[in-house]
Scaffold this motif. Structure first.
Motif, PDB file in Angstrom:
ATOM      1  N   GLY A 144       0.825  -1.208   0.000  1.00 60.98           N
ATOM      2  CA  GLY A 144       0.000   0.000   0.000  1.00 60.98           C
ATOM      3  C   GLY A 144       0.852   1.247   0.000  1.00 60.98           C
TER       4      GLY A 144
ATOM      5  N   VAL B 246       2.403   1.658  -3.390  1.00 61.71           N
ATOM      6  CA  VAL B 246       1.404   2.176  -4.330  1.00 61.71           C
ATOM      7  C   VAL B 246       1.177   3.668  -4.062  1.00 61.71           C
ATOM      8  CG1 VAL B 246      -1.030   2.053  -5.026  1.00 61.71           C
ATOM      9  CG2 VAL B 246       0.268  -0.039  -4.696  1.00 61.71           C
ATOM     10  N   GLY B 247       1.097   4.024  -2.771  1.00 60.08           N
ATOM     11  CA  GLY B 247       0.863   5.423  -2.388  1.00 60.08           C
ATOM     12  C   GLY B 247       2.004   6.317  -2.874  1.00 60.08           C
ATOM     13  N   VAL B 248       3.234   5.847  -2.632  1.00 59.53           N
ATOM     14  CA  VAL B 248       4.401   6.618  -3.067  1.00 59.53           C
ATOM     15  C   VAL B 248       4.386   6.762  -4.576  1.00 59.53           C
ATOM     16  CG1 VAL B 248       6.927   6.577  -3.230  1.00 59.53           C
ATOM     17  CG2 VAL B 248       5.798   6.032  -1.054  1.00 59.53           C
TER      18      VAL B 248
ATOM     19  N   ASN C 213       1.825   6.677  -6.559  1.00 58.15           N
ATOM     20  CA  ASN C 213       0.748   7.613  -6.934  1.00 58.15           C
ATOM     21  C   ASN C 213       1.195   9.057  -6.752  1.00 58.15           C
ATOM     22  OD1 ASN C 213      -1.026   5.655  -7.679  1.00 58.15           O
ATOM     23  ND2 ASN C 213      -2.133   5.602  -5.715  1.00 58.15           N
ATOM     24  N   ARG C 214       1.913   9.296  -5.624  1.00 54.26           N
ATOM     25  CA  ARG C 214       2.378  10.655  -5.323  1.00 54.26           C
ATOM     26  C   ARG C 214       3.369  11.138  -6.362  1.00 54.26           C
ATOM     27  NH1 ARG C 214       2.919  12.854   0.724  1.00 54.26           N
ATOM     28  NH2 ARG C 214       0.687  12.881   1.089  1.00 54.26           N
TER      29      ARG C 214
ATOM     30  N   LYS D 104       1.773  12.010  -9.404  1.00 54.95           N
ATOM     31  CA  LYS D 104       1.112  13.300  -9.284  1.00 54.95           C
ATOM     32  C   LYS D 104       2.147  14.434  -9.427  1.00 54.95           C
ATOM     33  CE  LYS D 104      -1.115  14.927  -5.501  1.00 54.95           C
ATOM     34  NZ  LYS D 104      -1.975  14.780  -4.308  1.00 54.95           N
TER      35      LYS D 104
ATOM     36  N   GLU E  20      -4.020   3.614   0.036  1.00 63.63           N
ATOM     37  CA  GLU E  20      -4.010   4.357  -1.219  1.00 63.63           C
ATOM     38  C   GLU E  20      -4.774   5.672  -1.062  1.00 63.63           C
ATOM     39  OE1 GLU E  20      -5.367   1.845  -4.372  1.00 63.63           O
ATOM     40  OE2 GLU E  20      -4.521   3.174  -5.902  1.00 63.63           O
TER      41      GLU E  20
ATOM     42  N   LEU F 140      -2.789   8.012   1.548  1.00 58.41           N
ATOM     43  CA  LEU F 140      -1.498   8.520   1.094  1.00 58.41           C
ATOM     44  C   LEU F 140      -1.615   9.473  -0.100  1.00 58.41           C
ATOM     45  CD1 LEU F 140       0.723   5.320   1.465  1.00 58.41           C
ATOM     46  CD2 LEU F 140       0.650   7.337   2.939  1.00 58.41           C
ATOM     47  N   LEU F 141      -2.802   9.527  -0.665  1.00 54.46           N
ATOM     48  CA  LEU F 141      -3.001  10.423  -1.807  1.00 54.46           C
ATOM     49  C   LEU F 141      -2.773  11.865  -1.359  1.00 54.46           C
ATOM     50  CD1 LEU F 141      -3.684   9.683  -4.667  1.00 54.46           C
ATOM     51  CD2 LEU F 141      -6.066  10.162  -4.174  1.00 54.46           C
ATOM     52  N   GLY F 142      -3.101  12.133  -0.104  1.00 52.39           N
ATOM     53  CA  GLY F 142      -2.844  13.446   0.478  1.00 52.39           C
ATOM     54  C   GLY F 142      -3.724  14.535  -0.092  1.00 52.39           C
TER      55      GLY F 142
END
Lengths: 376, 219, 137
Positions: free
Chosen positions: A348, A351-353, A355-356, A359, B32, B35-37
Motif C-alpha cells: 500500500g 502504491v501510495g508513493v 501515486n504521489r 502526481k 491508497e 497517502l493520496l494526500g
C-alpha cells in the motif's frame, strides 16, 4: 491340493451353512416362542425400527435362512471385531450370531494356516452368489506387499471374494472411507471398499469402531428382510445414521441456550453443558451414539464429558483437530492475517508513493498555455 | 470430493485465500486513499478539523428530517438490516469462537433463539431493500450490476447461515461448507466493490466534517 | 431386581434437559385414549428417544408401580409390570449380565409376551404326551 480335500470332507463340513430356517434351528435348540419374541423385540429396537414392526420381523426371522458370512480383515486394528464381540456377550444378541454361518474370520476362527484359507475358498464356492461379505480395514493400492493374507494381496482377495458375494458390508471407517490408513499423507495408498468394488451392493457401517449393535443390527436387517436397508448418500443405513449426534444429543438444549463448557474441568463441564467449544463434531456427524449408546446402553462419549470426534464421517482424522471447534479455521489464520496485513502495508505504501510521484511528475511537466501558444 | 472434504477445504485453504485477499485488499485500498494526500490549505484555519470530523461521524449517522421523509424506506430497511445482521455475526457462539481463534479476543454470546430472530429480521430487511431498489423508479435507474452482485453476496452468508442453523435441505457438513464458502466469496470481492463502505464511510464522514471545521462553519 | 436403575452418572440431570419427558408422557396418554376408544394397542421403544441421564428413571418414576408384576426367564430375565395407570405396562428385557437390552412401554390389557404362546403349547402337549406314554409302559 489333494491333501487339502480330505480336510474338506472332514471337519470343514461343519462350517457349511445349515439347511432349514432360523425358526426351525432355534426351536431345535429349545428356544421358546416367548424367548423368540424377546429376541424380535430387542432386534427391532436394535435396528431402530418402530415397535409396530415386531410381528413382521418375527415372521421374517422365523423363515430366514442362515446365510454364509465371509469376513475379511485388511489394513485394520481389529477394533471393529473387538467392538462386535462386545455385542456377543448377552444371550439375545448371540442369537444373531447363531443365525449366521461365520465361515471365515481370521481373528475369531479356530482354524489357521491352509485350513483357514481353505474354509474361505470352500464357503465361497458352495455359496457362490449368496454369501455375505464383511470387510474391515482399508486396501493399500500403492505396494500390494503392504498388506497380505496367506501371500495374497488385499486387493486380489477382495476382488475375488466380492465376485460371488450377494452383498458387501464394509465395517468401520477404514473399510468405508479409508480411515486412519487413508489419513494424510496416506503412505500405503489406502482406499475404501467402494473405491474398488463397483458392481455389488455395499452397505457402509462406519465408526471407529462402529457401535456393536449397529453391526449386528445391519446383519439382522439382512437376515430379516433378505435385502439391504435404506442407505444415505454415502452408503450408510439411514436407520442408524439418519440423524446427527447434535440433533439427538441430550446436551442440545445447552447449545441452544448458549451454555458451553470452556475447558474440561470448569463449572460448565461439571454441569454437563454443551461441548461445542471443546471441539465437538456432533453437528456434522451422523451416527446412533446419542440414542443407542455404548457398553450395553451405559453412555456415549458426550455423556462421559468428551466431545464427539466425528469417527463415522469420511476423513475425520484430517478435520483440523479433535479439540478445535467446528467454526474455527483449521489452519493458523492469525499468522496469515499478520503476514497479509504486513505485506499489504508495504504494498500500500509503495502504491501510495508511486501515486504521489506520478502526481508530482504530472505537476512538474505541466506547462501552462500562454497567449503566445494560442497565437501560433 | 466428499462433503467432509469440502468442509475441510472451506475451513482450511479456502479461508486462507479469502483472508489474504480480504486483508491485503482492504489495507492497500485504505492506504491508497490516505497517502493520496491533500493540497495544503493556505487559508487560515477557523476551527478544528479533528473535532468537527469526529462529530460528523456521529451526526451523519442520524438521518435529518428531510432526507428521512424523502427516502424513509431505504433508511429504515437499511438500518434494520445492518443492525440485525451484526447480532448473528458477532454474538452467535460459533462465530465468537472463530474470532477468538483468529484475533484472540472473545466476548459473551447470545442464546440461539435470539440470534435466530435477528437473522430472520435481517433477511426480511434485505429482501425489503431489494424490493425497494427494484420498484422505486429513481433507485432502479441508479442500480447497476455491482449493486445487485453486492446484495447477493451479502445475502448468501445470511441465508446459508440460516439454513445451516436449522439444517434445512442438505446434510450438516454440506450446509456448513456452503455457508463458509459464501463468506469466503464475500471476503474476496469485498475490497473491490462498494462493500468497502464498511471502512470508507468513516473516512468520508470525517472528511465532510473536517472541511467545514477548518472553515469554521456548521456541518 | 429393582425397576429403577440406580444412577450411574456423576452429571446431575437438570429438571428440563431434553424436553422429551413430558411429550412422551403425553404420547402415552394419547395411546391410552386410543386403546380405550378402538382397542388398538401400541408399543413405545424407550431406547429410541434421546434421554439425558436420569430422564428414563424420571419417566419410570412418574408412571409408578401398579398391581401386577411378572418375572420371565427367557434368554436372560425379563420384567413386566403394570404401572399405576392400568393399561400402561413396562416391559424390560435384560441379558444374562442383568444389563437392560431393550425397554418398552406397552399400552394394552396384557403384553403378548406374557401369554402362553401357541407354538410352546404345541410343544408342551407333545412333551406331556411323551411323558405319559413313557409312564404307562
Amino acid at each position: 491340493m489333494t491333501k487339502d480335500l480330505n480336510l474338506k470332507n472332514g471337519s470343514l463340513t461343519e462350517i457349511s451353512p445349515e439347511k432349514g430356517t432360523l425358526g426351525e434351528t432355534l426351536r431345535k435348540q429349545g428356544v421358546s416362542r416367548r424367548s423368540f419374541m424377546k429376541f424380535c423385540a430387542t432386534t427391532a429396537s436394535m435396528m431402530a425400527l418402530p415397535p409396530a414392526m415386531i410381528p413382521s420381523i418375527a415372521k421374517a426371522l422365523e423363515n430366514a435362512r442362515r446365510p454364509s458370512v465371509i469376513w475379511l480383515s485388511f489394513q485394520e486394528c481389529t477394533g471393529c471385531t473387538e467392538s462386535l464381540t462386545r455385542a456377543h456377550t448377552s444371550t439375545v444378541e448371540s442369537l444373531i450370531f447363531d443365525s449366521i454361518s461365520l465361515d471365515y474370520h481370521h481373528t475369531l476362527q479356530a482354524a489357521a494356516g491352509h485350513g483357514a484359507e481353505l474354509a474361505r475358498e470352500v464357503a465361497m464356492e458352495e455359496n457362490y452368489g449368496n454369501y455375505l461379505l464383511v470387510v474391515d480395514g482399508s486396501i493399500p493400492l500403492d505396494n500390494p506387499g503392504y498388506s497380505t493374507i496367506a501371500g495374497i494381496s488385499n486387493l486380489d482377495m477382495l476382488n475375488e471374494a466380492a465376485k460371488g458375494a450377494a452383498a458387501i458390508i464394509a465395517v468401520g471407517t477404514c473399510a468405508t472411507y479409508g480411515g486412519i490408513p487413508h489419513a494424510n499423507p496416506n503412505p500405503t495408498g489406502a482406499v475404501s471398499v467402494k473405491d474398488i468394488i463397483k458392481d455389488k451392493p455395499i452397505i457402509n457401517v462406519p465408526g471407529c469402531p462402529p457401535i456393536p449393535v449397529v453391526i449386528t443390527g445391519v446383519l439382522a436387517h439382512f437376515l430379516t428382510f433378505g435385502s439391504l436397508p435404506e442407505l444415505d448418500h454415502i452408503g450408510r443405513p439411514k436407520a442408524f445414521y439418519g440423524q446427527s449426534i447434535h440433533d439427538r444429543c441430550y446436551r442440545r438444549p445447552f447449545y441452544d441456550k448458549g451454555q458451553f463448557a470452556e475447558t474440561f474441568d470448569d463449572e460448565g463441564a461439571k454441569k454437563g453443558w454443551c461441548l461445542f467449544k471443546l471441539g465437538c463434531k456432533g453437528p456434522t456427524t451422523y451416527n446412533a451414539c446419542a440414542t443407542t449408546k455404548w457398553n450395553n446402553g451405559t453412555s456415549f462419549p458426550i455423556e462421559s464429558g468428551h466431545p464427539c470426534i466425528g469417527c463415522s464421517e469420511p476423513d475425520f482424522w484430517d478435520g483440523g483437530g479433535f479439540y478445535k471447534a467446528l467454526s474455527m479455521p483449521t489452519d493458523n489464520l492469525t499468522q496469515t492475517l499478520k503476514y497479509a496485513a504486513a505485506g499489504a502495508v508495504a504494498a500500500g505504501v509503495t502504491v501510495g508513493v508511486m501515486n504521489r510521484s506520478k502526481k508530482n511528475t504530472s505537476n512538474k511537466i505541466h506547462v501552462k498555455t500562454t497567449l503566445e501558444d494560442l497565437e501560433k | 470430493m466428499t462433503e467432509i472434504e469440502l468442509l475441510s477445504w472451506a475451513r482450511g485453504p479456502g479461508l486462507q485465500i479469502a483472508t489474504i485477499v480480504f486483508v491485503a485488499g482492504v489495507v492497500i485500498r485504505i492506504l491508497e486513499i490516505l497517502l493520496l494526500g491533500r493540497k495544503a490549505n493556505l487559508a487560515e484555519a477557523k476551527g478544528s478539523e479533528m473535532s468537527n470530523g469526529l462529530r460528523t461521524i456521529v451526526t451523519r449517522t442520524i438521518p435529518d428530517k428531510t432526507t428521512f421523509k424523502r427516502s424513509s424506506v431505504t433508511i429504515v430497511s437499511g438500518y434494520v438490516f445492518h443492525i440485525a445482521m451484526f447480532i448473528p455475526l458477532f454474538f452467535f457462539a460459533p462465530h465468537i469462537l472463530f474470532f477468538k481463534d483468529v484475533i484472540g479476543v472473545s466476548w459473551p454470546s447470545l442464546p440461539g433463539a435470539v440470534v435466530d430472530a435477528f437473522a430472520v429480521i435481517s433477511i426480511i430487511a434485505m429482501i425489503a431493500v431489494l424490493i425497494n431498489r427494484l420498484t422505486n423508479r429513481v433507485m432502479r435507474y441508479l442500480t447497476n450490476f455491482e449493486d445487485l452482485l453486492v446484495w447477493l453476496l451479502t445475502f448468501l452468508p445470511l441465508i446459508t447461515g440460516y439454513f445451516a442453523f436449522h439444517r434445512i435441505g442438505l446434510t450438516a457438513p454440506s450446509l456448513l461448507a456452503i455457508h463458509l464458502l459464501s463468506v469466503e466469496v464475500l471476503l474476496i470481492v469485498f475490497p473491490f466493490t462498494k462493500l468497502m463502505h464498511t471502512f470508507t464511510l468513516f473516512l468520508a464522514r470525517w472528511y465532510n466534517g473536517a472541511i467545514s471545521g477548518y472553515r469554521g462553519v456548521a456541518s | 431386581m429393582s425397576t429403577v436403575n440406580s444412577p450411574r452418572f456423576n452429571i446431575q440431570a437438570g429438571s428440563e434437559l431434553t424436553r422429551n419427558v413430558e411429550p412422551l408422557l403425553h404420547e402415552i396418554r394419547h395411546a391410552l385414549q386410543t386403546f380405550l376408544d378402538t382397542g388398538e394397542t401400541s408399543i413405545i421403544d424407550l431406547r429410541s428417544i434421546p434421554l439425558a441421564p436420569g430422564e428414563e428413571d424420571s419417566i419410570i418414576n412418574t408412571l409408578g408401580q401398579g398391581e401386577v408384576q411378572a418375572l420371565l426367564d427367557v434368554l436372560g430375565p425379563s420384567e413386566i409390570y403394570e404401572t399405576k395407570y392400568a393399561g400402561v405396562w413396562i416391559v424390560t428385557h435384560y441379558n444374562d449380565d442383568d444389563n437392560i437390552i431393550s425397554r418398552f412401554v406397552e399400552i394394552t390389557d396384557s403384553p403378548d409376551v406374557l401369554k402362553s404362546q401357541r407354538e410352546d403349547v404345541v410343544d408342551a402337549l407333545n412333551a406331556l404326551v411323551t411323558e405319559l406314554g413313557t409312564d404307562k409302559t
